[in-house]
Design a protein around this motif. Sequence first.
Motif, PDB file in Angstrom:
ATOM      1  N   VAL A   1       0.850  -1.187   0.000  1.00  0.00           N
ATOM      2  CA  VAL A   1       0.000   0.000   0.000  1.00  0.00           C
ATOM      3  C   VAL A   1       0.884   1.236   0.000  1.00  0.00           C
ATOM      4  O   VAL A   1       2.097   1.160   0.230  1.00  0.00           O
ATOM      5  CB  VAL A   1      -0.938   0.029   1.230  1.00  0.00           C
TER       6      VAL A   1
ATOM      7  N   GLN B   1      -6.565   6.576   6.814  1.00  0.00           N
ATOM      8  CA  GLN B   1      -6.383   6.225   5.409  1.00  0.00           C
ATOM      9  C   GLN B   1      -6.732   4.781   5.082  1.00  0.00           C
ATOM     10  O   GLN B   1      -6.966   4.450   3.919  1.00  0.00           O
ATOM     11  CB  GLN B   1      -4.953   6.539   4.980  1.00  0.00           C
ATOM     12  N   PHE B   2      -6.755   3.907   6.113  1.00  0.00           N
ATOM     13  CA  PHE B   2      -7.025   2.494   5.842  1.00  0.00           C
ATOM     14  C   PHE B   2      -8.208   1.932   6.646  1.00  0.00           C
ATOM     15  O   PHE B   2      -8.480   0.744   6.583  1.00  0.00           O
ATOM     16  CB  PHE B   2      -5.762   1.665   6.103  1.00  0.00           C
TER      17      PHE B   2
END
Length: 63
Positions: free
Chosen positions: A17, A34-35
């Motif tokens: 990622v 963000q995840f």
Amino acid sequence: MSATSINIQFTLNGERVSADVEPHHTILDVLRQQFALYGARESCGQGLCGCCTVIVNGESVSG
């Protein structure tokens, strides 16, 4: 991506990622924002209680 952010690439749960990271972001900020990984979280703010613990290169670290 702002002028102060950098792009980092890493393996997260076995998948490659990338993330744009500001200098003030913590590993917890990146994982959560963000995840959408919410298992680790800040609680005591000092790394003493273990809520912010994540595994980095096979080692437990405070986020």
